[in-house]
Design an enzyme around this catalytic site. Structure first.
Site, PDB file in Angstrom:
ATOM      1  NE  ARG A 127     -57.549 -15.919 -28.398  1.00 28.77           N
ATOM      2  CZ  ARG A 127     -56.380 -15.355 -28.636  1.00 28.77           C
ATOM      3  NH1 ARG A 127     -55.278 -16.036 -28.461  1.00 28.77           N
ATOM      4  NH2 ARG A 127     -56.305 -14.117 -29.053  1.00 28.77           N
ATOM      5  CG  ASN A 164     -52.953  -8.053 -32.840  1.00 26.37           C
ATOM      6  OD1 ASN A 164     -52.447  -8.133 -31.718  1.00 26.37           O
ATOM      7  ND2 ASN A 164     -53.560  -6.980 -33.271  1.00 26.37           N
ATOM      8  CG  HIS A 168     -46.446 -12.904 -31.147  1.00 22.72           C
ATOM      9  ND1 HIS A 168     -46.904 -12.032 -30.194  1.00 22.72           N
ATOM     10  CD2 HIS A 168     -45.093 -12.898 -31.036  1.00 22.72           C
ATOM     11  CE1 HIS A 168     -45.879 -11.515 -29.519  1.00 22.72           C
ATOM     12  NE2 HIS A 168     -44.766 -12.019 -30.019  1.00 22.72           N
ATOM     13  CB  CYS A 211     -43.404 -32.270 -43.045  1.00 21.29           C
ATOM     14  SG  CYS A 211     -45.064 -31.625 -43.350  1.00 21.29           S
ATOM     15  CB  THR A 254     -48.481  -3.336 -28.170  1.00 24.24           C
ATOM     16  OG1 THR A 254     -47.700  -4.342 -27.509  1.00 24.24           O
ATOM     17  CG2 THR A 254     -47.596  -2.199 -28.628  1.00 24.24           C
ATOM     18  CG  ASN A 259     -51.414   1.655 -25.601  1.00 22.51           C
ATOM     19  OD1 ASN A 259     -52.378   0.913 -25.737  1.00 22.51           O
ATOM     20  ND2 ASN A 259     -50.245   1.230 -25.148  1.00 22.51           N
ATOM     21  CG  LEU A 260     -57.942   2.546 -23.818  1.00 17.23           C
ATOM     22  CD1 LEU A 260     -58.748   3.334 -24.833  1.00 17.23           C
ATOM     23  CD2 LEU A 260     -58.621   1.220 -23.519  1.00 17.23           C
ATOM     24  CB  ALA A 282     -56.955   1.616 -31.878  1.00 22.25           C
TER      25      ALA A 282
HETATM   26  P1  OAD Z   1     -51.870  -6.615 -24.271  1.00 24.13           P
HETATM   27  O1  OAD Z   1     -53.203  -7.192 -23.917  1.00 24.13           O
HETATM   28  O2  OAD Z   1     -50.730  -6.931 -23.389  1.00 24.13           O
HETATM   29  O3  OAD Z   1     -52.001  -5.031 -24.356  1.00 24.13           O
HETATM   30  C1  OAD Z   1     -53.064  -4.434 -25.050  1.00 24.13           C
HETATM   31  C2  OAD Z   1     -52.847  -2.939 -25.098  1.00 24.13           C
HETATM   32  O4  OAD Z   1     -53.891  -2.384 -25.879  1.00 24.13           O
HETATM   33  C3  OAD Z   1     -52.874  -2.253 -23.743  1.00 24.13           C
HETATM   34  O5  OAD Z   1     -51.807  -1.301 -23.697  1.00 24.13           O
HETATM   35  C4  OAD Z   1     -54.231  -1.537 -23.719  1.00 24.13           C
HETATM   36  O6  OAD Z   1     -54.206  -0.320 -22.992  1.00 24.13           O
HETATM   37  C5  OAD Z   1     -54.420  -1.258 -25.192  1.00 24.13           C
HETATM   38  N1  OAD Z   1     -55.816  -1.125 -25.621  1.00 24.13           N
HETATM   39  C6  OAD Z   1     -56.913  -1.759 -25.176  1.00 24.13           C
HETATM   40  N2  OAD Z   1     -58.000  -1.358 -25.842  1.00 24.13           N
HETATM   41  C7  OAD Z   1     -57.581  -0.449 -26.765  1.00 24.13           C
HETATM   42  C8  OAD Z   1     -58.229   0.353 -27.739  1.00 24.13           C
HETATM   43  N3  OAD Z   1     -59.528   0.280 -27.956  1.00 24.13           N
HETATM   44  N4  OAD Z   1     -57.459   1.192 -28.474  1.00 24.13           N
HETATM   45  C9  OAD Z   1     -56.117   1.290 -28.279  1.00 24.13           C
HETATM   46  N5  OAD Z   1     -55.463   0.557 -27.359  1.00 24.13           N
HETATM   47  C10 OAD Z   1     -56.178  -0.287 -26.610  1.00 24.13           C
HETATM   48  O7  OAD Z   1     -51.593  -7.056 -25.784  1.00 24.13           O
HETATM   49  P2  OAD Z   1     -50.210  -7.114 -26.574  1.00 24.13           P
HETATM   50  O8  OAD Z   1     -49.299  -6.017 -26.173  1.00 24.13           O
HETATM   51  O9  OAD Z   1     -50.556  -7.255 -28.005  1.00 24.13           O
HETATM   52  O10 OAD Z   1     -48.593 -13.223 -27.437  1.00 24.13           O
HETATM   53  O11 OAD Z   1     -49.634  -8.486 -26.048  1.00 24.13           O
HETATM   54  C11 OAD Z   1     -48.436  -8.975 -26.572  1.00 24.13           C
HETATM   55  C12 OAD Z   1     -48.468 -10.473 -26.633  1.00 24.13           C
HETATM   56  O12 OAD Z   1     -48.804 -11.005 -25.353  1.00 24.13           O
HETATM   57  C13 OAD Z   1     -49.537 -11.048 -27.548  1.00 24.13           C
HETATM   58  O13 OAD Z   1     -49.160 -11.078 -28.899  1.00 24.13           O
HETATM   59  C14 OAD Z   1     -49.708 -12.435 -27.019  1.00 24.13           C
HETATM   60  C15 OAD Z   1     -49.692 -12.149 -25.524  1.00 24.13           C
HETATM   61  O14 OAD Z   1     -49.222 -13.174 -24.729  1.00 24.13           O
HETATM   62  C16 OAD Z   1     -48.763 -14.520 -27.696  1.00 24.13           C
HETATM   63  O15 OAD Z   1     -49.827 -15.105 -27.538  1.00 24.13           O
HETATM   64  C17 OAD Z   1     -47.535 -15.190 -28.206  1.00 24.13           C
END
Ligand code: OAD
Length: 241
Positions: free
Chosen positions: A59, A95, A112, A123, A179, A204-205, A222
């Site tokens: 990644r 992110n 995160h 440490c 998100t 959001n998408l 976005a």
């Molecule tokens: P998700 O993958 O759960 O959600 C991504 C969101 O972005 C969804 O609602 C999609 O519809 C939207 N999306 C996708 N492409 C897009 C675009 N081009 N423009 C706008 N929106 C778009 O990701 P997060 O909500 O960030 O944590 O996930 C939360 C946490 O879950 C992350 O930080 C991570 C994961 O487990 C850890 O790793 C601790």
């Protein structure tokens, strides 16, 4: 007039930069391809550090070849615009990438953690780490502890909780961008904002799991929706950039 905007970003803001999202409705998200319990928990790291580190190495390499998109750039512009108008942007991101910073955002709260940093298991010193992280590596500060990615795993507490709560309490507008509203505590911020009487917007998408919480929504990529929204806010502030 809006003076303090609280923005929460998620994987969707970086999707068009080529970094995958976690929960894609088409079943192509990172957590549909990989089991998070085997890669993103302290137990997984204790049991099989090589596999966990290899996942984050891949990644990290992907991140280093990616670039910010128009949504990141627009949010950096919004921060500068608000500051010049005597206001403030609180940019809180789930992110672990550094695309907000590379787009020019000055202050980013990474709740995160950050992929380009490593933390000592002994440490707890945090080091910039843009390279692969071998399991054999030891802490450059104490020389004794092993290193882990500076990332919040499932079952761990997110960072900067107090700072985020204080920023939310000061805000007069709340926006969640890209998100899914599936992971707490971030998924609860919109409800907290509403309870504080702060207007809420979802960008959001597609509608997030917690979409009903928001006062308003704008759906689409976005890279298109965020610059358009920032333009509207900027005009409202007198067009100063
Ligand atoms: P998700 O993958 O759960 O959600 C991504 C969101 O972005 C969804 O609602 C999609 O519809 C939207 N999306 C996708 N492409 C897009 C675009 N081009 N423009 C706008 N929106 C778009 O990701 P997060 O909500 O960030 O944590 O996930 C939360 C946490 O879950 C992350 O930080 C991570 C994961 O487990 C850890 O790793 C601790």
């Amino acid at each position: 007039m809006t003076r303090h905007i609280f923005v929460l970003t998620g994987a969707g803001v970086s999707a068009e930069s080529g970094l995958g999202t976690f929960r894609d409705k088409a079943g192509e998200g990172i957590w549909a391809q990989f089991d998070p319990m085997k890669l993103a928990t302290p137990e997984a790291f204790a049991h099989d550090p090589e596999t966990v580190l290899a996942f984050y190495d891949a990644r990290r390499r992907n991140l280093l070849s990616a670039a910010p998109n128009a949504a990141h750039t627009a949010l950096a512009r919004l921060e500068a615009t608000l500051a010049s108008a005597g206001g403030e942007l609180s940019l809180v991101t789930q992110n672990i990438d550094d695309l907000h910073e590379r787009a020019g955002s000055q202050r980013v709260i990474h709740m995160h953690g950050e992929l380009l940093k490593a933390r000592c298991l002994n440490c707890e010193c945090v080091h910039l780490w843009p390279e692969d992280l071998p399991a054999s590596e030891s802490c450059p500060a104490c020389r004794t502890g092993g290193l882990r990615p500076h990332i919040v795993w499932f079952g761990e507490m997110p960072f900067h909780k107090d700072e985020i709560e204080q920023a939310l309490a000061r805000a007069d507008f709340f926006v969640a961008i890209g998100t899914s509203g599936a992971v707490y505590p971030a998924a609860g911020f919109a409800a907290e904002a509403r309870a504080l009487g702060i207007p809420t917007l979802e960008i959001n998408l597609k509608a997030a799991d917690n979409a009903v919480i928001f006062d308003a929504a704008r759906y689409g990529p976005a890279s298109v929706i965020v610059p358009a929204w920032v333009e509207e806010v900027t005009v409202g502030l007198g067009g100063k950039i």
